[in-house]
Scaffold this motif. Sequence first.
Motif, PDB file in Angstrom:
ATOM      1  N   LEU A  55      11.947 -23.702   5.618  1.00  0.00           N
ATOM      2  CA  LEU A  55      12.468 -23.095   6.841  1.00  0.00           C
ATOM      3  C   LEU A  55      13.442 -21.967   6.545  1.00  0.00           C
ATOM      4  O   LEU A  55      13.472 -20.962   7.256  1.00  0.00           O
ATOM      5  CB  LEU A  55      13.126 -24.164   7.711  1.00  0.00           C
ATOM      6  CG  LEU A  55      12.172 -25.244   8.244  1.00  0.00           C
ATOM      7  CD1 LEU A  55      12.956 -26.353   8.937  1.00  0.00           C
ATOM      8  CD2 LEU A  55      11.108 -24.660   9.158  1.00  0.00           C
ATOM      9  N   ALA A  56      14.235 -22.099   5.489  1.00  0.00           N
ATOM     10  CA  ALA A  56      15.168 -21.032   5.115  1.00  0.00           C
ATOM     11  C   ALA A  56      14.425 -19.775   4.680  1.00  0.00           C
ATOM     12  O   ALA A  56      14.948 -18.667   4.789  1.00  0.00           O
ATOM     13  CB  ALA A  56      16.089 -21.494   3.986  1.00  0.00           C
ATOM     14  N   ARG A  57      13.198 -19.949   4.234  1.00  0.00           N
ATOM     15  CA  ARG A  57      12.376 -18.809   3.787  1.00  0.00           C
ATOM     16  C   ARG A  57      11.373 -18.381   4.858  1.00  0.00           C
ATOM     17  O   ARG A  57      10.379 -17.738   4.569  1.00  0.00           O
ATOM     18  CB  ARG A  57      11.658 -19.176   2.496  1.00  0.00           C
ATOM     19  CG  ARG A  57      12.605 -19.479   1.338  1.00  0.00           C
ATOM     20  CD  ARG A  57      11.841 -19.720   0.034  1.00  0.00           C
ATOM     21  NE  ARG A  57      12.710 -20.147  -1.026  1.00  0.00           N
ATOM     22  CZ  ARG A  57      13.533 -19.348  -1.728  1.00  0.00           C
ATOM     23  NH1 ARG A  57      13.600 -18.076  -1.442  1.00  0.00           N
ATOM     24  NH2 ARG A  57      14.293 -19.843  -2.686  1.00  0.00           N
ATOM     25  N   ASP A  58      11.634 -18.791   6.107  1.00  0.00           N
ATOM     26  CA  ASP A  58      10.762 -18.495   7.249  1.00  0.00           C
ATOM     27  C   ASP A  58       9.386 -19.122   7.126  1.00  0.00           C
ATOM     28  O   ASP A  58       8.418 -18.658   7.723  1.00  0.00           O
ATOM     29  CB  ASP A  58      10.633 -16.985   7.498  1.00  0.00           C
ATOM     30  CG  ASP A  58      11.915 -16.400   8.060  1.00  0.00           C
ATOM     31  OD1 ASP A  58      12.685 -17.145   8.706  1.00  0.00           O
ATOM     32  OD2 ASP A  58      12.150 -15.191   7.865  1.00  0.00           O
ATOM     33  N   GLY A  59       9.292 -20.196   6.373  1.00  0.00           N
ATOM     34  CA  GLY A  59       8.039 -20.911   6.236  1.00  0.00           C
ATOM     35  C   GLY A  59       7.872 -21.945   7.335  1.00  0.00           C
ATOM     36  O   GLY A  59       8.698 -22.075   8.247  1.00  0.00           O
ATOM     37  N   ALA A  60       6.803 -22.678   7.213  1.00  0.00           N
ATOM     38  CA  ALA A  60       6.467 -23.702   8.197  1.00  0.00           C
ATOM     39  C   ALA A  60       7.199 -24.999   7.891  1.00  0.00           C
ATOM     40  O   ALA A  60       7.675 -25.217   6.775  1.00  0.00           O
ATOM     41  CB  ALA A  60       4.958 -23.944   8.167  1.00  0.00           C
ATOM     42  N   ARG A  84      20.717 -17.082   0.464  1.00  0.00           N
ATOM     43  CA  ARG A  84      20.283 -15.717   0.782  1.00  0.00           C
ATOM     44  C   ARG A  84      20.735 -15.357   2.203  1.00  0.00           C
ATOM     45  O   ARG A  84      20.497 -16.124   3.132  1.00  0.00           O
ATOM     46  CB  ARG A  84      18.764 -15.616   0.678  1.00  0.00           C
ATOM     47  CG  ARG A  84      18.234 -15.999  -0.695  1.00  0.00           C
ATOM     48  CD  ARG A  84      16.713 -16.251  -0.760  1.00  0.00           C
ATOM     49  NE  ARG A  84      15.919 -15.628   0.270  1.00  0.00           N
ATOM     50  CZ  ARG A  84      15.472 -16.252   1.385  1.00  0.00           C
ATOM     51  NH1 ARG A  84      15.741 -17.514   1.602  1.00  0.00           N
ATOM     52  NH2 ARG A  84      14.752 -15.605   2.270  1.00  0.00           N
ATOM     53  N   PRO A  85      21.379 -14.225   2.418  1.00  0.00           N
ATOM     54  CA  PRO A  85      21.871 -13.866   3.762  1.00  0.00           C
ATOM     55  C   PRO A  85      20.785 -13.901   4.836  1.00  0.00           C
ATOM     56  O   PRO A  85      21.037 -14.324   5.961  1.00  0.00           O
ATOM     57  CB  PRO A  85      22.432 -12.455   3.582  1.00  0.00           C
ATOM     58  CG  PRO A  85      22.784 -12.375   2.135  1.00  0.00           C
ATOM     59  CD  PRO A  85      21.770 -13.224   1.409  1.00  0.00           C
ATOM     60  N   GLU A  86      19.589 -13.483   4.496  1.00  0.00           N
ATOM     61  CA  GLU A  86      18.515 -13.446   5.499  1.00  0.00           C
ATOM     62  C   GLU A  86      18.090 -14.841   5.967  1.00  0.00           C
ATOM     63  O   GLU A  86      17.468 -14.986   7.023  1.00  0.00           O
ATOM     64  CB  GLU A  86      17.299 -12.661   4.988  1.00  0.00           C
ATOM     65  CG  GLU A  86      16.655 -13.216   3.755  1.00  0.00           C
ATOM     66  CD  GLU A  86      17.217 -12.682   2.438  1.00  0.00           C
ATOM     67  OE1 GLU A  86      16.493 -12.783   1.429  1.00  0.00           O
ATOM     68  OE2 GLU A  86      18.362 -12.181   2.410  1.00  0.00           O
ATOM     69  N   ALA A  87      18.429 -15.863   5.210  1.00  0.00           N
ATOM     70  CA  ALA A  87      18.082 -17.228   5.613  1.00  0.00           C
ATOM     71  C   ALA A  87      18.792 -17.624   6.903  1.00  0.00           C
ATOM     72  O   ALA A  87      18.341 -18.535   7.599  1.00  0.00           O
ATOM     73  CB  ALA A  87      18.430 -18.211   4.507  1.00  0.00           C
ATOM     74  N   TRP A  88      19.871 -16.956   7.229  1.00  0.00           N
ATOM     75  CA  TRP A  88      20.698 -17.319   8.379  1.00  0.00           C
ATOM     76  C   TRP A  88      20.377 -16.508   9.631  1.00  0.00           C
ATOM     77  O   TRP A  88      20.963 -16.753  10.685  1.00  0.00           O
ATOM     78  CB  TRP A  88      22.168 -17.123   8.010  1.00  0.00           C
ATOM     79  CG  TRP A  88      22.558 -18.040   6.910  1.00  0.00           C
ATOM     80  CD1 TRP A  88      22.415 -17.822   5.562  1.00  0.00           C
ATOM     81  CD2 TRP A  88      23.100 -19.337   7.047  1.00  0.00           C
ATOM     82  NE1 TRP A  88      22.847 -18.911   4.860  1.00  0.00           N
ATOM     83  CE2 TRP A  88      23.280 -19.859   5.752  1.00  0.00           C
ATOM     84  CE3 TRP A  88      23.469 -20.109   8.138  1.00  0.00           C
ATOM     85  CZ2 TRP A  88      23.803 -21.118   5.528  1.00  0.00           C
ATOM     86  CZ3 TRP A  88      23.995 -21.362   7.913  1.00  0.00           C
ATOM     87  CH2 TRP A  88      24.160 -21.853   6.607  1.00  0.00           C
ATOM     88  N   PRO A  98      17.399 -21.681  16.180  1.00  0.00           N
ATOM     89  CA  PRO A  98      18.228 -20.751  15.402  1.00  0.00           C
ATOM     90  C   PRO A  98      18.443 -21.293  13.989  1.00  0.00           C
ATOM     91  O   PRO A  98      18.616 -22.496  13.790  1.00  0.00           O
ATOM     92  CB  PRO A  98      19.549 -20.707  16.174  1.00  0.00           C
ATOM     93  CG  PRO A  98      19.207 -21.170  17.552  1.00  0.00           C
ATOM     94  CD  PRO A  98      18.073 -22.139  17.394  1.00  0.00           C
ATOM     95  N   LYS A  99      18.442 -20.388  13.043  1.00  0.00           N
ATOM     96  CA  LYS A  99      18.617 -20.790  11.647  1.00  0.00           C
ATOM     97  C   LYS A  99      19.942 -21.511  11.436  1.00  0.00           C
ATOM     98  O   LYS A  99      20.014 -22.433  10.630  1.00  0.00           O
ATOM     99  CB  LYS A  99      18.533 -19.565  10.730  1.00  0.00           C
ATOM    100  CG  LYS A  99      17.190 -18.868  10.734  1.00  0.00           C
ATOM    101  CD  LYS A  99      16.177 -19.645   9.931  1.00  0.00           C
ATOM    102  CE  LYS A  99      15.039 -18.803   9.451  1.00  0.00           C
ATOM    103  NZ  LYS A  99      15.335 -17.843   8.437  1.00  0.00           N
ATOM    104  N   THR A 100      20.980 -21.115  12.160  1.00  0.00           N
ATOM    105  CA  THR A 100      22.257 -21.806  11.996  1.00  0.00           C
ATOM    106  C   THR A 100      22.153 -23.270  12.439  1.00  0.00           C
ATOM    107  O   THR A 100      22.779 -24.137  11.841  1.00  0.00           O
ATOM    108  CB  THR A 100      23.371 -21.092  12.776  1.00  0.00           C
ATOM    109  OG1 THR A 100      22.974 -20.958  14.148  1.00  0.00           O
ATOM    110  CG2 THR A 100      23.668 -19.716  12.195  1.00  0.00           C
TER     111      THR A 100
END
Length: 180
Positions: A55-60, A84-88, A98-100
């Motif tokens: 999920l942090a890597r925009d995966g399923a 990684r900043p983009e994970a958030w 939301p990632k947070t």
Amino acid sequence: MEDMMPLMTRATERTAAVVRAVRPEQFGAATPCAEFDVKALVSHLEWVAEMFESLARDGASVEQGPYAGDFPERAERTLAAWSRPEAWEGISPGMGLPKTALAHMYLVDMVVHGWDLARATGQEYEPDPEAVARALDFAGQMVEIGREHGAFGPPVAVPEDAPPFGRLLGLIGRDPAWRG
């Protein structure tokens, strides 16, 4: 991210230390998390780590596999993914949240399941007070949704003056006095 990563890291390290100390003869022992024995709980933690890395890597969202015995390694990869900043940023395509919020879900899992496993195997476990405070705040906001999705059980009454960790456990359906 700056304030969550240290909390996630400390909670993960504490849980990984508990996992490393589990002996195979303890695998069949009951845990405070009623649907899991010790081996199933470690397997669940492996899945949690794998899922939140994805999920942090925009995966399923990923399916839980069989016990592999590699939670500490998976957890390290999870923390690397979240560092990684983009994970958030944004909403998770895999969960629609939301990632947070996902990072907070991971934190709750690490703090509570670390205790579950320690209690089931007779280990000492002292969660990080800052992680407990953050997990309690998040769980308090999400408890009804968590119950609807089966992540939290019915509340367990705890004294009003219970420490924050005891209140967190009771809120999400654990008995802080549980003994195996």
